[in-house]
Design a protein around this motif. Structure first.
Motif, PDB file in Angstrom:
ATOM      1  N   TYR A 129       0.836  -1.215   0.000  1.00 47.35           N
ATOM      2  CA  TYR A 129       0.000   0.000   0.000  1.00 47.35           C
ATOM      3  C   TYR A 129       0.867   1.261   0.000  1.00 47.35           C
ATOM      4  CZ  TYR A 129       0.731  -1.226   4.938  1.00 47.35           C
ATOM      5  OH  TYR A 129       1.284  -1.625   6.126  1.00 47.35           O
ATOM      6  N   HIS A 188     -17.392   0.532   2.396  1.00 49.53           N
ATOM      7  CA  HIS A 188     -18.209  -0.119   3.415  1.00 49.53           C
ATOM      8  C   HIS A 188     -19.653   0.242   3.087  1.00 49.53           C
ATOM      9  CE1 HIS A 188     -20.288  -0.631   7.296  1.00 49.53           C
ATOM     10  NE2 HIS A 188     -19.375  -1.549   7.556  1.00 49.53           N
ATOM     11  N   SER A 234      -2.550   6.780   5.600  1.00 53.66           N
ATOM     12  CA  SER A 234      -1.822   5.539   5.870  1.00 53.66           C
ATOM     13  C   SER A 234      -1.089   5.605   7.208  1.00 53.66           C
ATOM     14  CB  SER A 234      -0.822   5.261   4.738  1.00 53.66           C
ATOM     15  OG  SER A 234      -0.125   4.050   4.955  1.00 53.66           O
ATOM     16  N   TRP A 266      -3.621   5.222  10.187  1.00 54.57           N
ATOM     17  CA  TRP A 266      -4.629   4.280   9.751  1.00 54.57           C
ATOM     18  C   TRP A 266      -5.599   3.873  10.865  1.00 54.57           C
ATOM     19  CZ3 TRP A 266      -7.200   3.143   5.780  1.00 54.57           C
ATOM     20  CH2 TRP A 266      -7.933   1.964   5.695  1.00 54.57           C
ATOM     21  N   ASN A 267      -5.123   3.706  12.058  1.00 55.12           N
ATOM     22  CA  ASN A 267      -6.017   3.307  13.155  1.00 55.12           C
ATOM     23  C   ASN A 267      -7.178   4.284  13.320  1.00 55.12           C
ATOM     24  OD1 ASN A 267      -4.575   1.004  13.780  1.00 55.12           O
ATOM     25  ND2 ASN A 267      -3.305   2.019  15.321  1.00 55.12           N
ATOM     26  N   SER A 302      -9.406   4.288   9.803  1.00 60.86           N
ATOM     27  CA  SER A 302     -10.144   3.042   9.566  1.00 60.86           C
ATOM     28  C   SER A 302     -11.415   3.003  10.402  1.00 60.86           C
ATOM     29  CB  SER A 302      -9.265   1.834   9.881  1.00 60.86           C
ATOM     30  OG  SER A 302      -8.885   1.822  11.257  1.00 60.86           O
ATOM     31  N   LYS A 317     -11.619  -2.021   7.423  1.00 65.28           N
ATOM     32  CA  LYS A 317     -10.638  -2.748   8.234  1.00 65.28           C
ATOM     33  C   LYS A 317      -9.282  -2.860   7.551  1.00 65.28           C
ATOM     34  CE  LYS A 317     -14.069  -5.565  10.682  1.00 65.28           C
ATOM     35  NZ  LYS A 317     -14.542  -6.948  10.960  1.00 65.28           N
ATOM     36  N   GLU A 318      -9.294  -3.242   6.278  1.00 66.28           N
ATOM     37  CA  GLU A 318      -8.034  -3.539   5.605  1.00 66.28           C
ATOM     38  C   GLU A 318      -7.425  -2.291   4.972  1.00 66.28           C
ATOM     39  OE1 GLU A 318      -6.197  -6.558   2.191  1.00 66.28           O
ATOM     40  OE2 GLU A 318      -8.358  -6.495   2.585  1.00 66.28           O
ATOM     41  N   ARG A 319      -6.155  -2.054   5.264  1.00 67.71           N
ATOM     42  CA  ARG A 319      -5.450  -0.927   4.644  1.00 67.71           C
ATOM     43  C   ARG A 319      -4.995  -1.335   3.244  1.00 67.71           C
ATOM     44  NH1 ARG A 319      -0.523   2.090   7.622  1.00 67.71           N
ATOM     45  NH2 ARG A 319      -0.213  -0.064   8.329  1.00 67.71           N
ATOM     46  N   THR A 320      -5.564  -0.710   2.246  1.00 69.11           N
ATOM     47  CA  THR A 320      -5.210  -0.957   0.848  1.00 69.11           C
ATOM     48  C   THR A 320      -5.002   0.384   0.155  1.00 69.11           C
ATOM     49  OG1 THR A 320      -7.511  -0.886   0.088  1.00 69.11           O
ATOM     50  CG2 THR A 320      -6.655  -3.040   0.815  1.00 69.11           C
TER      51      THR A 320
END
Length: 258
Positions: free
Chosen positions: A61, A121, A152, A155-156, A159, A165-168
């Motif tokens: 990423y 989502h 990035s 991210w916490n 998100s 949930k997934e970092r992309t």
């Protein structure tokens, strides 16, 4: 004004796919290619790439580094699993005169024309596809890339705010684009949308590539209600299963060199 393509490769499999993607860029777009890769997998020069940027920090990423790493005035970032199969590839449209300073994929379809992952989502924001990103050197493009990097790094927090949930790369740019543009109306979003849908092979069980030629892909489409053989002739596509694509490319290259 210089133009070129950037390809990110974070592991050996991605690097091999990037080499094939670069060959097709040279053949069908006639542009120089810059490889951005991890130092651990790239230790030598490669004539398939005019530029190489090697950093230990390159991960799955890392496309938010694209603006600062690009050696070009106009840059097209491609996934290494994006296969150019057409001498009249629609990617040429991105370099048309008067094109906006930033464009990103906003419509991804499967083989049946169904839209894939329209939102990051169900109760969140519109998704984007970072498989194809075009940008010019400009304040707007720089802002989007810098902000995707900030997302990035934090991210916490982001998100949870955007329920993903997934970092992309897709999620990072979707959030950054939303923060820069806000909840803009569909007409305004069209200005920054890649002007064609991205065709994506969804997974190896459903869209299994059985054979690959220079300009054709032979695919078995397997869904609950139908199973059929499909031939993509001179049709660019994106694969979500790099292992399947790589195996087919190896078989094709073996036939060509035999």
């Amino acid at each position: 004004m210089s133009r070129g393509v950037m390809i990110f490769a974070h592991d050996q499999e991605q690097l091999e796919l990037a080499q094939e993607c670069s060959r097709r860029v040279h053949k069908y777009l006639g542009l120089e290619v810059c490889l951005v890769t991890n130092l651990r997998i790239f230790h030598h020069s490669d004539p398939r790439f005019e530029y190489v940027r090697s950093y230990e920090l390159v991960t799955a990423y890392s496309k938010h580094f694209g603006y600062e790493m690009s050696p070009f005035d106009e840059t097209l970032i491609l996934d290494p699993t994006y296969m150019i199969m057409n001498p009249k590839t629609p990617l040429n449209l991105l370099f048309a005169e008067g094109s906006s300073e930033f464009k990103i994929g906003m419509k991804v379809q499967d083989l049946m024309g169904n839209v894939i992952d329209d939102y990051i989502h169900p109760n969140s924001i519109k998704n984007v596809s970072s498989a194809v990103i075009y940008f010019k050197r400009s304040p707007l493009a720089e802002k989007i890339f810098l902000l995707s990097g900030a997302v990035s790094e934090n991210w916490n927090f982001f998100s949870k705010q955007f329920r993903v949930k997934e970092r992309t790369n897709d999620a990072l740019f979707a959030i950054a684009f939303h923060l820069v543009m806000g909840q803009v109306n569909p007409t305004f979003r069209e200005v920054y949308r890649i002007p064609f849908p991205i065709l994506m092979l969804r997974d190896v069980e459903r869209d299994k590539i059985k054979a690959l030629d220079e300009d054709q892909a032979y695919i078995v489409y397997d869904a609950v209600d139908c199973k059929r053989a499909i031939v993509l002739h001179q049709t660019d596509f994106l694969s979500s299963e790099p292992e399947n694509l790589l195996n087919m490319l190896r078989q094709y290259n073996q036939r060509e060199t035999a």
